[in-house]
Design an enzyme around this catalytic site. Structure first.
Site, PDB file in Angstrom:
ATOM      1  N   HIS A 152       0.817  -1.207   0.000  1.00 38.06           N
ATOM      2  CA  HIS A 152       0.000   0.000   0.000  1.00 38.06           C
ATOM      3  C   HIS A 152       0.858   1.268   0.000  1.00 38.06           C
ATOM      4  O   HIS A 152       2.025   1.244   0.402  1.00 38.06           O
ATOM      5  CB  HIS A 152      -0.942  -0.002   1.204  1.00 38.06           C
ATOM      6  CG  HIS A 152      -2.052  -0.995   1.071  1.00 38.06           C
ATOM      7  ND1 HIS A 152      -3.117  -1.059   1.937  1.00 38.06           N
ATOM      8  CD2 HIS A 152      -2.275  -1.972   0.140  1.00 38.06           C
ATOM      9  CE1 HIS A 152      -3.939  -2.017   1.556  1.00 38.06           C
ATOM     10  NE2 HIS A 152      -3.441  -2.594   0.480  1.00 38.06           N
TER      11      HIS A 152
ATOM     12  N   GLU B 281       0.779   3.929   1.848  1.00 37.55           N
ATOM     13  CA  GLU B 281       1.253   4.341   3.172  1.00 37.55           C
ATOM     14  C   GLU B 281       2.438   3.483   3.613  1.00 37.55           C
ATOM     15  O   GLU B 281       3.408   3.987   4.191  1.00 37.55           O
ATOM     16  CB  GLU B 281       0.122   4.219   4.207  1.00 37.55           C
ATOM     17  CG  GLU B 281      -1.144   4.982   3.846  1.00 37.55           C
ATOM     18  CD  GLU B 281      -2.189   4.109   3.165  1.00 37.55           C
ATOM     19  OE1 GLU B 281      -3.342   4.139   3.611  1.00 37.55           O
ATOM     20  OE2 GLU B 281      -1.831   3.391   2.203  1.00 37.55           O
TER      21      GLU B 281
ATOM     22  N   CYS C 157      -5.972   1.180   5.611  1.00 37.13           N
ATOM     23  CA  CYS C 157      -6.449  -0.149   5.985  1.00 37.13           C
ATOM     24  C   CYS C 157      -5.853  -0.521   7.345  1.00 37.13           C
ATOM     25  O   CYS C 157      -5.027   0.206   7.906  1.00 37.13           O
ATOM     26  CB  CYS C 157      -6.043  -1.174   4.925  1.00 37.13           C
ATOM     27  SG  CYS C 157      -4.302  -1.632   4.990  1.00 37.13           S
TER      28      CYS C 157
ATOM     29  N   CYS D 225      -1.931  -0.798   7.353  1.00 40.85           N
ATOM     30  CA  CYS D 225      -1.328   0.535   7.316  1.00 40.85           C
ATOM     31  C   CYS D 225      -1.525   1.260   8.641  1.00 40.85           C
ATOM     32  O   CYS D 225      -0.624   1.955   9.121  1.00 40.85           O
ATOM     33  CB  CYS D 225      -1.928   1.351   6.180  1.00 40.85           C
ATOM     34  SG  CYS D 225      -1.500   0.751   4.535  1.00 40.85           S
TER      35      CYS D 225
END
Length: 341
Positions: free
Chosen positions: A265, A267, A293, A296
């Site tokens: 992801h 992040e 999410c 993260c």
């Protein structure tokens, strides 16, 4: 050059107040709902919200999803002046209005509890609505259970050029609108939130995820430290090269089983970049065009990031539960300029 500003948002969000504020600045108001009301009158129907929703849906179904936007666009193009266009509820309507040079779409939103209180106080239809009735109407407006050519306010909000969160005073709303108008004319500079979120959206263009393109930026003391976007880890083939999205193939809904994914992801990439290059991101701010999410969220907490500014929502209940239980990270719903003008 004339200014053409569209408004989208659910009932009770405050669009009507923005119309009034723009009229005070010399704008002429027109609404897609005017077209629906005229049609309802032709059909001999009372102008209740439910009747108007049904008539609007019928017009879109029989004459195309962008029909109301087309009607308004043709009216606006006949008279060269500043227009504020209210009642945009379907992306096809927005697409029709985008044909007007310089058109900008403002999305207006507020928290559910705030909207419920406003609508109960408004009491337009003569009897107080229950919270359940209001939530049902809000869900319908947002597009839940509606056909693609029906009301799809949430999709319109996702496509807006400028987002206003209207939960304060009328003076605060006026100040937010004034900032938008000054950005439009070049009289104001973007805020640092707007700058870093625009950079996050720019990094999202590099994303290789087939489901959702996400970008993230970590900043501190008004300076960018690291950035990231979502895609396969370094040296690993991207999902498109592997024949498609693994999650799609397995039928995994958005916001569930985040570990079953080839991608890293945005992040996560921004945080690991800091580790790779020895950059201190403690007490920093992470900007992301999507709510984090659960994976993260855990990395953000352990990295010492103290603020997360996010744009679009993401339905990950465990992430929201974890972030709701902690006190180290402040979550800020982004508002302001959302696209490059």
């Amino acid at each position: 050059m004339q200014r053409h500003i569209g408004l989208t948002g659910t009932m009770g969000s405050g669009k009507g107040e923005i119309v009034k504020l723009l009229q005070q600045r010399g704008f002429t108001a027109i609404s897609l709902s005017d077209m629906v009301r005229a049609e309802a009158t032709k059909r001999g129907l009372e102008h209740t919200r439910e009747n108007l929703q049904n008539v609007g849906n019928d017009l879109r179904r029989t004459q195309g999803p962008g029909v109301l936007g087309k009607m308004v666009r043709e009216s606006v193009e006949r008279e060269p002046k500043d227009w504020v266009i209210d009642g945009i509820r379907n992306p096809a309507e927005e697409s029709e209005l985008r044909k007007i040079p310089g058109f900008r779409l403002i999305g207006v939103t507020a928290g559910t509890d705030t909207v419920v209180l406003r609508l109960q106080a408004r009491n337009r239809e003569g009897s107080a609505l229950t919270k359940e009735q209001i939530l049902e109407r809000l869900n319908r407006e947002k597009g839940i259970g509606e056909p693609p050519d029906g009301q799809q306010v949430q999709r319109c909000l996702d496509r807006c050029d400028y987002l206003i969160i209207n939960e304060g005073t009328l003076e605060a709303l006026d100040a937010k609108l004034d900032h938008f108008l000054k950005l439009l004319s070049g009289e104001a500079r973007p805020s640092f939130h707007e700058i870093f979120m625009e950079i996050a959206y720019t990094w999202a263009k590099r994303a290789t995820c087939l489901r959702r393109k996400v970008g993230a930026v970590i900043a501190k003391d008004k300076q960018q430290l690291t950035s990231g976007y979502n895609g396969a880890p370094r040296g690993v083939p991207h999902c498109a090269e592997m024949g498609g999205c693994l999650r799609e193939k397995l039928g995994i809904p958005s916001g569930q089983r985040a570990e079953i994914c080839r991608g890293t992801h945005a992040e996560q990439n921004a945080i690991t970049q800091a580790a790779k290059f020895g950059i201190n991101i403690e007490n920093s701010t992470l900007y992301c065009n999507t709510f984090p999410c659960v994976i993260c969220a855990k990395m953000i907490l352990n990295a010492g990031i103290d603020t997360v500014v996010y744009d679009s929502d993401y339905n990950d209940p465990l992430s929201k539960e974890l972030l709701g239980q902690q006190t180290g990270v402040t979550l800020i719903r982004y508002e302001g300029k959302r696209t490059v003008w």
